[in-house]
Write a protein that holds these residues in place. Structure first.
Motif, PDB file in Angstrom:
ATOM      1  N   ALA A  31      31.082  47.246  29.820  1.00  0.00           N
ATOM      2  CA  ALA A  31      31.696  46.016  30.333  1.00  0.00           C
ATOM      3  C   ALA A  31      31.646  44.911  29.280  1.00  0.00           C
ATOM      4  CB  ALA A  31      30.996  45.566  31.612  1.00  0.00           C
ATOM      5  N   TRP A  32      30.530  44.799  28.558  1.00  0.00           N
ATOM      6  CA  TRP A  32      30.435  43.780  27.510  1.00  0.00           C
ATOM      7  C   TRP A  32      31.403  44.071  26.356  1.00  0.00           C
ATOM      8  CZ3 TRP A  32      28.936  39.347  28.769  1.00  0.00           C
ATOM      9  CH2 TRP A  32      27.876  39.131  29.653  1.00  0.00           C
ATOM     10  N   LEU A  33      31.544  45.337  25.996  1.00  0.00           N
ATOM     11  CA  LEU A  33      32.502  45.684  24.945  1.00  0.00           C
ATOM     12  C   LEU A  33      33.929  45.321  25.361  1.00  0.00           C
ATOM     13  CD1 LEU A  33      31.063  49.108  23.769  1.00  0.00           C
ATOM     14  CD2 LEU A  33      31.260  47.030  22.383  1.00  0.00           C
ATOM     15  N   LEU A  34      34.262  45.568  26.618  1.00  0.00           N
ATOM     16  CA  LEU A  34      35.599  45.223  27.109  1.00  0.00           C
ATOM     17  C   LEU A  34      35.799  43.707  27.126  1.00  0.00           C
ATOM     18  CD1 LEU A  34      35.978  47.821  29.992  1.00  0.00           C
ATOM     19  CD2 LEU A  34      37.099  47.842  27.741  1.00  0.00           C
ATOM     20  N   ARG A  35      34.755  42.979  27.506  1.00  0.00           N
ATOM     21  CA  ARG A  35      34.873  41.519  27.484  1.00  0.00           C
ATOM     22  C   ARG A  35      35.028  41.018  26.049  1.00  0.00           C
ATOM     23  NH1 ARG A  35      30.741  36.838  29.670  1.00  0.00           N
ATOM     24  NH2 ARG A  35      31.127  35.596  27.824  1.00  0.00           N
ATOM     25  N   LEU A  36      34.303  41.614  25.115  1.00  0.00           N
ATOM     26  CA  LEU A  36      34.448  41.232  23.706  1.00  0.00           C
ATOM     27  C   LEU A  36      35.865  41.516  23.198  1.00  0.00           C
ATOM     28  CD1 LEU A  36      31.006  42.380  22.297  1.00  0.00           C
ATOM     29  CD2 LEU A  36      31.866  40.025  22.390  1.00  0.00           C
ATOM     30  N   ALA A  37      36.463  42.618  23.645  1.00  0.00           N
ATOM     31  CA  ALA A  37      37.846  42.927  23.260  1.00  0.00           C
ATOM     32  C   ALA A  37      38.786  41.844  23.778  1.00  0.00           C
ATOM     33  CB  ALA A  37      38.262  44.286  23.805  1.00  0.00           C
ATOM     34  N   LEU A  38      38.586  41.435  25.017  1.00  0.00           N
ATOM     35  CA  LEU A  38      39.415  40.386  25.616  1.00  0.00           C
ATOM     36  C   LEU A  38      39.226  39.069  24.871  1.00  0.00           C
ATOM     37  CD1 LEU A  38      41.300  39.689  28.002  1.00  0.00           C
ATOM     38  CD2 LEU A  38      39.249  39.179  29.328  1.00  0.00           C
ATOM     39  N   SER A  84      35.500  39.294  36.026  1.00  0.00           N
ATOM     40  CA  SER A  84      35.006  40.602  36.472  1.00  0.00           C
ATOM     41  C   SER A  84      34.076  41.231  35.444  1.00  0.00           C
ATOM     42  CB  SER A  84      36.173  41.552  36.737  1.00  0.00           C
ATOM     43  OG  SER A  84      36.976  41.067  37.765  1.00  0.00           O
ATOM     44  N   LEU A  85      34.462  41.164  34.191  1.00  0.00           N
ATOM     45  CA  LEU A  85      33.646  41.766  33.133  1.00  0.00           C
ATOM     46  C   LEU A  85      32.355  40.982  32.914  1.00  0.00           C
ATOM     47  CD1 LEU A  85      36.553  42.671  30.726  1.00  0.00           C
ATOM     48  CD2 LEU A  85      35.102  44.293  31.988  1.00  0.00           C
ATOM     49  N   ALA A 100      32.420  55.033  36.362  1.00  0.00           N
ATOM     50  CA  ALA A 100      33.269  55.414  35.222  1.00  0.00           C
ATOM     51  C   ALA A 100      34.733  55.166  35.546  1.00  0.00           C
ATOM     52  CB  ALA A 100      33.032  56.870  34.855  1.00  0.00           C
ATOM     53  N   GLY A 101      35.153  55.447  36.780  1.00  0.00           N
ATOM     54  CA  GLY A 101      36.539  55.210  37.179  1.00  0.00           C
ATOM     55  C   GLY A 101      36.900  53.737  37.139  1.00  0.00           C
ATOM     56  N   GLU A 102      36.000  52.892  37.600  1.00  0.00           N
ATOM     57  CA  GLU A 102      36.246  51.446  37.553  1.00  0.00           C
ATOM     58  C   GLU A 102      36.325  50.962  36.111  1.00  0.00           C
ATOM     59  OE1 GLU A 102      34.079  49.974  41.671  1.00  0.00           O
ATOM     60  OE2 GLU A 102      32.826  50.476  39.932  1.00  0.00           O
ATOM     61  N   LEU A 103      35.458  51.492  35.268  1.00  0.00           N
ATOM     62  CA  LEU A 103      35.491  51.102  33.853  1.00  0.00           C
ATOM     63  C   LEU A 103      36.782  51.557  33.178  1.00  0.00           C
ATOM     64  CD1 LEU A 103      31.785  51.765  32.906  1.00  0.00           C
ATOM     65  CD2 LEU A 103      32.958  49.553  32.843  1.00  0.00           C
ATOM     66  N   GLU A 109      43.376  47.819  31.846  1.00  0.00           N
ATOM     67  CA  GLU A 109      43.818  46.441  32.079  1.00  0.00           C
ATOM     68  C   GLU A 109      43.606  45.584  30.832  1.00  0.00           C
ATOM     69  OE1 GLU A 109      45.208  44.761  34.902  1.00  0.00           O
ATOM     70  OE2 GLU A 109      45.670  46.835  35.378  1.00  0.00           O
ATOM     71  N   VAL A 110      42.437  45.705  30.222  1.00  0.00           N
ATOM     72  CA  VAL A 110      42.157  44.923  29.009  1.00  0.00           C
ATOM     73  C   VAL A 110      43.098  45.340  27.892  1.00  0.00           C
ATOM     74  CG1 VAL A 110      40.447  44.428  27.212  1.00  0.00           C
ATOM     75  CG2 VAL A 110      39.760  44.419  29.618  1.00  0.00           C
ATOM     76  N   ARG A 111      43.327  46.633  27.733  1.00  0.00           N
ATOM     77  CA  ARG A 111      44.253  47.108  26.691  1.00  0.00           C
ATOM     78  C   ARG A 111      45.640  46.492  26.895  1.00  0.00           C
ATOM     79  NH1 ARG A 111      44.117  50.981  23.034  1.00  0.00           N
ATOM     80  NH2 ARG A 111      42.321  52.049  23.926  1.00  0.00           N
ATOM     81  N   SER A 112      46.088  46.447  28.125  1.00  0.00           N
ATOM     82  CA  SER A 112      47.391  45.872  28.437  1.00  0.00           C
ATOM     83  C   SER A 112      47.442  44.376  28.121  1.00  0.00           C
ATOM     84  CB  SER A 112      47.701  46.112  29.923  1.00  0.00           C
ATOM     85  OG  SER A 112      48.886  45.487  30.291  1.00  0.00           O
TER      86      SER A 112
END
Length: 123
Positions: A31-38, A84-85, A100-103, A109-112
């Motif tokens: 989740a933190w990695l995804l937030r960092l990407a955003l 959320s993240l 894992a499914g939620e991630l 979503e983040v990629r988009s």
């Protein structure tokens, strides 16, 4: 500065093969990695679009300003993802970590959003 794609790749790798002994920890790390990407995508967007907004220290302020510079639906989507993240990254003893499914859904979503925030993309 690390690119959003690097963070997304690392999150994807972590989801595919969590390190031994990280049960219960890897979903939050993801989740933190995804937030960092955003956040990295937002930094790139503000540098190209409105550097004064990007210089603002508060990420919440930057997200609030996004609706003035980008399509309102995308701005709401960024705000919801960031919230959320942020929430998923913190430990709450009364809540389960993301599945894992939620991630995978948040990753998509983040990629988009990262693609939508690229300079020159239609807003």
């Amino acid at each position: 500065m690390t690119s959003p794609q690097t963070y997304l790749s690392e999150a994807e790798h972590l989801m595919a093969a969590p390190a031994t002994g990280t049960r219960g920890l890897w979903p939050r790390a993801c989740a933190w990695l995804l937030r960092l990407a955003l956040e990295s995508a937002l930094d790139i967007y503000w540098t190209a679009t409105a550097p004064a907004v990007g210089a603002c220290r508060s990420r919440r302020s930057q997200i609030l300003m996004l609706s003035r510079y980008h399509e309102a639906g995308s701005a709401r989507r960024v705000a919801m993802l960031w919230w959320s993240l942020s929430r998923a990254g913190h430990h709450h003893s009364y809540e389960l970590a993301l599945t894992a499914g939620e991630l995978r859904h948040l990753h998509a979503e983040v990629r988009s959003v990262v693609v939508a925030l690229q300079p020159g993309s239609p807003s």
